[in-house]
Design an enzyme around this catalytic site. Sequence first.
Site, PDB file in Angstrom:
ATOM      1  N   GLY A  69       0.747  -1.246   0.000  1.00  0.00           N
ATOM      2  CA  GLY A  69       0.000   0.000   0.000  1.00  0.00           C
ATOM      3  C   GLY A  69       0.774   1.292   0.000  1.00  0.00           C
ATOM      4  O   GLY A  69       0.201   2.350   0.287  1.00  0.00           O
ATOM      5  N   GLY A  70       2.053   1.288  -0.349  1.00  0.00           N
ATOM      6  CA  GLY A  70       2.820   2.525  -0.345  1.00  0.00           C
ATOM      7  C   GLY A  70       2.220   3.602  -1.222  1.00  0.00           C
ATOM      8  O   GLY A  70       2.118   4.770  -0.812  1.00  0.00           O
ATOM      9  N   LYS A  71       1.808   3.239  -2.431  1.00  0.00           N
ATOM     10  CA  LYS A  71       1.230   4.231  -3.335  1.00  0.00           C
ATOM     11  C   LYS A  71      -0.196   4.578  -2.915  1.00  0.00           C
ATOM     12  O   LYS A  71      -0.640   5.716  -3.095  1.00  0.00           O
ATOM     13  CB  LYS A  71       1.299   3.735  -4.774  1.00  0.00           C
ATOM     14  CG  LYS A  71       2.727   3.716  -5.323  1.00  0.00           C
ATOM     15  CD  LYS A  71       2.789   3.295  -6.769  1.00  0.00           C
ATOM     16  CE  LYS A  71       4.218   3.438  -7.311  1.00  0.00           C
ATOM     17  NZ  LYS A  71       5.194   2.577  -6.616  1.00  0.00           N
ATOM     18  N   ASP A  93      -5.162  -6.557  -4.412  1.00  0.00           N
ATOM     19  CA  ASP A  93      -3.988  -7.371  -4.693  1.00  0.00           C
ATOM     20  C   ASP A  93      -4.346  -8.841  -4.480  1.00  0.00           C
ATOM     21  O   ASP A  93      -5.277  -9.161  -3.734  1.00  0.00           O
ATOM     22  CB  ASP A  93      -2.815  -6.987  -3.797  1.00  0.00           C
ATOM     23  CG  ASP A  93      -1.467  -7.315  -4.431  1.00  0.00           C
ATOM     24  OD1 ASP A  93      -1.118  -8.507  -4.466  1.00  0.00           O
ATOM     25  OD2 ASP A  93      -0.772  -6.387  -4.887  1.00  0.00           O
ATOM     26  N   ASP A 153       0.588  -0.582 -10.628  1.00  0.00           N
ATOM     27  CA  ASP A 153       2.019  -0.702 -10.337  1.00  0.00           C
ATOM     28  C   ASP A 153       2.343  -2.187 -10.508  1.00  0.00           C
ATOM     29  O   ASP A 153       2.359  -2.951  -9.549  1.00  0.00           O
ATOM     30  CB  ASP A 153       2.290  -0.219  -8.912  1.00  0.00           C
ATOM     31  CG  ASP A 153       3.766  -0.174  -8.573  1.00  0.00           C
ATOM     32  OD1 ASP A 153       4.587  -0.365  -9.478  1.00  0.00           O
ATOM     33  OD2 ASP A 153       4.097   0.023  -7.390  1.00  0.00           O
ATOM     34  N   CYS A 160       8.689  -0.817 -12.178  1.00  0.00           N
ATOM     35  CA  CYS A 160      10.037  -0.438 -11.717  1.00  0.00           C
ATOM     36  C   CYS A 160      11.067  -1.244 -12.507  1.00  0.00           C
ATOM     37  O   CYS A 160      12.000  -1.802 -11.943  1.00  0.00           O
ATOM     38  CB  CYS A 160      10.190  -0.629 -10.212  1.00  0.00           C
ATOM     39  SG  CYS A 160       9.773  -2.269  -9.595  1.00  0.00           S
TER      40      CYS A 160
END
Length: 391
Positions: free
Chosen positions: A211-213, A231, A279, A332
Site C-alpha cells: 500500500g505505499g502508493k 492485490d 504498479d 520499476c
Amino acid sequence: MTPAARTQAAIDLLDAIVAAAADNGAAADTLIARYFAQRRYAGSKDRRAVRELVYAAIRLLGERPATGRAAMIALARTDPAIAATFDGSTHAPAPIASDEVAAAPGIAPAWLIERLAASGLDDAEQRALSGRAPLDVRVNTLRTTPDTVAADLSEPQPIAGLPDSFRLPAGTDLAPFAGRLEVQDAGSQAVTLAARAQPGQTVIDLCAGAGGKSLALAAAMENRGRIVAADVDRARLRRLEPRASAAGATIVEPLLLDAGREAEALADLGGAADTVLIDAPCSGTGTWRRNPEARWRLTPARIDRFVATQRHVLALGAPLVKPGGALVYIVCSLLDAEGRDQVDAFLAAHPGWQAEDLSLPLGRPHGHGVRLTPAHDGSDGFFVARLRAPC
C-alpha cells in the site's frame, strides 16, 4: 569477531544467498537477519561489517557466482585488507590458492546487459544500477507538514519537485516518525503523481501490495473520496491495514483478489474509477541499488512471465476506468518489454484510448510515457504512462 571471522561469515551468507537466488528463495536481507538471530554473540559492529562485505561482493558481481568463496575472492582482489583475512586461522577462510578462480566482476548477466542496451541504456546508465540507493521519505500530510517534521530531523535535504519529501542520511532512525513519514523512493513518489489524484475521486490501486502508493494517493486526495487497494497477495495486503491506520488514511479499502478470478471481485467496480493505477509486477531492474542480488534471480523465462502478467493486469484494469478516466501504468523496470512495448501493445489493442503527455519532476520522455533512471534522476528506475479512456 576478528576481521578474518567476518570474512568467513560473509562467505557463509553469500553461499546461502547464491542458493536462494537460484531457487527463488528468501531475499538477502532476510537471510542475513536469520543468520545473526542464531548468532547472538555477534555485536552490532560485527553485523554491520559482515553485511557491508556481503553487499559489496553482490554489487561487484553481475553474474551469479558459483560459491560465496568465489564471490569473496573477487572482492578480495579489489582490497588487500580483505585478501589478508584469508589466512587459515581459527574461524578464518583458507588461504587463496594461486590457481583459485574468482567470480567475474560485472554489472549484470550478459543476456540482461544485451536487453538493457537494446532498451536504450548506455554504459553509464548500466553502471549506475549497481550503486547505493539513498534514503528518501515522503511526509504524510494527513498527519503533519514538511516544515513541522523537518524541525525534528537531522540534515533533511528537500527533493526538487517533490515538496512533501526529504532525502535523509543513511541509517536515520525513523521509528519516532511512525505515521508521519513513509519510506518511499523519490522515483516512486514522482510516478505516483501521474495519477493526478484529486479529493473526491474514486481510485483503484490494482496491484497495491503493502500500500505505499495507496497511502500517497490518500494524502493527495486529502482523505476525501475512495481508494480501493486490490492485490492477490494476502500477506502483503495484510500489511496495509496497520500502515493505513498509522497514517490516518481512512479512505483506503483493501480488497483481496483471487488469482485467476480477479474479474469476479472487481465486477462491481466496472466503469467506476476516475483513475486505475497499475504498479505492475515486474523484473525490478530499476531497483537493483536496493536489491542487488535480484540480478541473479532473473531468467528470460521469468521475464516472459512478468510480461504476461502485465498484459493480464492491464486487461483487468481497462474496464474499471470510467469514460474519460485514466489508467496509469507503472513498472520499476527499465526493460522496454515491460514498459514502452506494453503500452504500445495496449494502445494497439484498445482503439480510442490515448496516451497523455506527462510533466513529472523526474524522468525523460520514453515512448508513450516517461522513464526514470538512477543515473539521470538519482532515483530508482521506473517507466510510467498515463492512458486516457475514450469518452
